[in-house]
Design an enzyme around this catalytic site. Sequence first.
Site, PDB file in Angstrom:
ATOM      1  CE  LYS A 213      48.999  32.026  46.659  1.00 17.07           C
ATOM      2  NZ  LYS A 213      47.681  31.585  47.168  1.00 17.07           N
ATOM      3  CD  GLU A 219      45.856  35.177  31.483  1.00 19.19           C
ATOM      4  OE1 GLU A 219      44.835  34.551  31.165  1.00 19.19           O
ATOM      5  OE2 GLU A 219      46.645  34.787  32.389  1.00 19.19           O
ATOM      6  N   GLY A 274      43.433  34.615  45.781  1.00 21.26           N
ATOM      7  CA  GLY A 274      43.502  35.754  44.876  1.00 21.26           C
ATOM      8  C   GLY A 274      42.387  36.761  45.057  1.00 21.26           C
ATOM      9  NE  ARG A 275      37.124  33.173  44.972  1.00 20.83           N
ATOM     10  CZ  ARG A 275      37.872  32.123  44.661  1.00 20.83           C
ATOM     11  NH1 ARG A 275      38.933  32.278  43.899  1.00 20.83           N
ATOM     12  NH2 ARG A 275      37.581  30.915  45.109  1.00 20.83           N
ATOM     13  CD  GLU A 360      38.172  32.941  40.388  1.00 22.14           C
ATOM     14  OE1 GLU A 360      38.230  33.279  39.188  1.00 22.14           O
ATOM     15  OE2 GLU A 360      39.046  33.250  41.225  1.00 22.14           O
ATOM     16  CG  HIS A 391      18.354  56.070  31.324  1.00 19.05           C
ATOM     17  ND1 HIS A 391      17.310  56.773  30.779  1.00 19.05           N
ATOM     18  CD2 HIS A 391      18.634  56.665  32.506  1.00 19.05           C
ATOM     19  CE1 HIS A 391      16.990  57.775  31.580  1.00 19.05           C
ATOM     20  NE2 HIS A 391      17.772  57.729  32.641  1.00 19.05           N
ATOM     21  CE  LYS A 512      44.528  31.156  34.538  1.00 22.27           C
ATOM     22  NZ  LYS A 512      45.161  31.492  35.832  1.00 22.27           N
TER      23      LYS A 512
END
Length: 552
Positions: A213, A219, A274-275, A360, A391, A512
């Site tokens: 953005k 990262e 963002g999400r 979030e 399992h 951050k």
Amino acid sequence: MSSKPSFRLDQTPAWRALLEHRDEIASQHMRDWFAGAGASSRVEQFSLRAAGLYLDYSKNRITEKTRTLLTHLARECDVPGKRDAMWAGEHVNVTEDRAALHVALRAPKGVTFRNGTGEVSTTVHATLDRMRKFSDDVRDGRWLGATGKRIRHLVNIGIGGSDLGPRMVCDALAAYGRANLTAHFIANIDPTELARTLPALDPETTLVVVCSKTFTTLETMTNARTIRAWFIEHGIPEAELGKHFVAVSTNVEEATRFGICRDNVYEFGEWVGGRYSLWSSVGLIIMLYLGAQHFEELLAGAHAMDEHFRTAPLEANMPVLLALLGIWYRNFFDAQTLSIAPYTDALQKLPPYLQQLDMESNGKSVQVDGTPVQWQTAPIIWGEPGTNGQHAYFQMLHQGTTLVPVDFIAVLLPQYTKPAYLDHHRKLLANCFAQSEALLQGGSMATAEQAGGPLGEQRRFEGNRPSNTVVIDKLSPERLGALIALYEHKVFVQAAIWNINPFDQWGVELGKTLSRAIEPELVDPATLTPDAHDASTASLIRLAGEALNRKH
């Protein structure tokens, strides 16, 4: 002059009525509600269809009275009004003073949305048109790499919402992709992901989508710079890198400073969280990989769920009901977690995607007015595809001491239809339906001889453990769009009831910020001052700094 008292959800009449009602039915077992002639009517009473999805929520510890009281709670918390405010483009993201208009991203042409600065739909569709043109050029061989070769590898560099959503969709719908196109995703700043991905790529046929953005995300930009150097090391001239890079960002200036042509920057509105962003130009990698038509079908499925959420009464509204069931267990049964169990390996990335969407968004302890929350909010989201999960962790679901509601997701028809695969799929569905039945009914695996002793107790299942089953006829782009939108709106409804803002994420930012101070100390531990950190953090920095700076 006294300030207005903060909202107290736990003091509302509906909340108090739900507490009393919980005590009334706490000792009842669900299997008794399925006994006798009323069993089929219970399924009819507690199931519904919307946007191509079918929800069976009859295996929950609820009666008709429960549903009535829960919808009363939704009305007392003004869920319909808050929903309409979001649709109207009001700044429902109060801490960032922004609208949250992700519903505008999947609305068809002719449906107009506005935020505080004006109409946004024209810009949304203009961007979609640009994406469509670029996607067609790449897929049809009109966009070529620096050496004139067609693009064969697509790489999305992003993190959080710029990675989880597109990665999940591309993985889920890989059956709709092209054999001559491969989608890769690089998110983690850990070099392992880069080190494993780069050897599989041919720089002459690779196109990178840098998705950030602000175009300053640590990262993403670290990975982007490394892969940029990789292109140059492998003979792609710096002047030709524009044929191998495009950007998705709101910061055109930073993207062009990186070396990406302004015409190859795909923007999206500041109001796109963002999400909630895979529907925007953040979904460019999806369109490139699956094609424009399938991306548009994804949007259409989400829009169909949007319309259902916007218009259906609360008592027959799929996102509202899922949200209210979550409230019921989180706040009245102290359920700490929710397990997502998709019975298709194509949805293996859905649980981590929903982790971000839910935790979030709603992992908050402060109300919208800044006062402390006095009730539980977001549950921990976790899960694995069936039958793998059976399992691994299903033992705890069936016999553990913790109540864990489960959302089963069943797909009736497989994406791959060879006769042998159909046999696999029947076994898969049989397991899905058996697990929800076992959680409901309970029972015993003990023989007659074992029944009275310790072995009998160890083989007994209490049952009465709740679950929902979401049924999809086929995992198509349209159905996946509806499924994602279902959970988006569920999260919004829960936030509306808990009186929190689901559209910010300040908890992500603190770590951050602190990391920026630590990084130079890892380069040179001698710069670490005695009072810079707590003793534990300081010792870890010294330990890591010595290891990183040691000659190997």
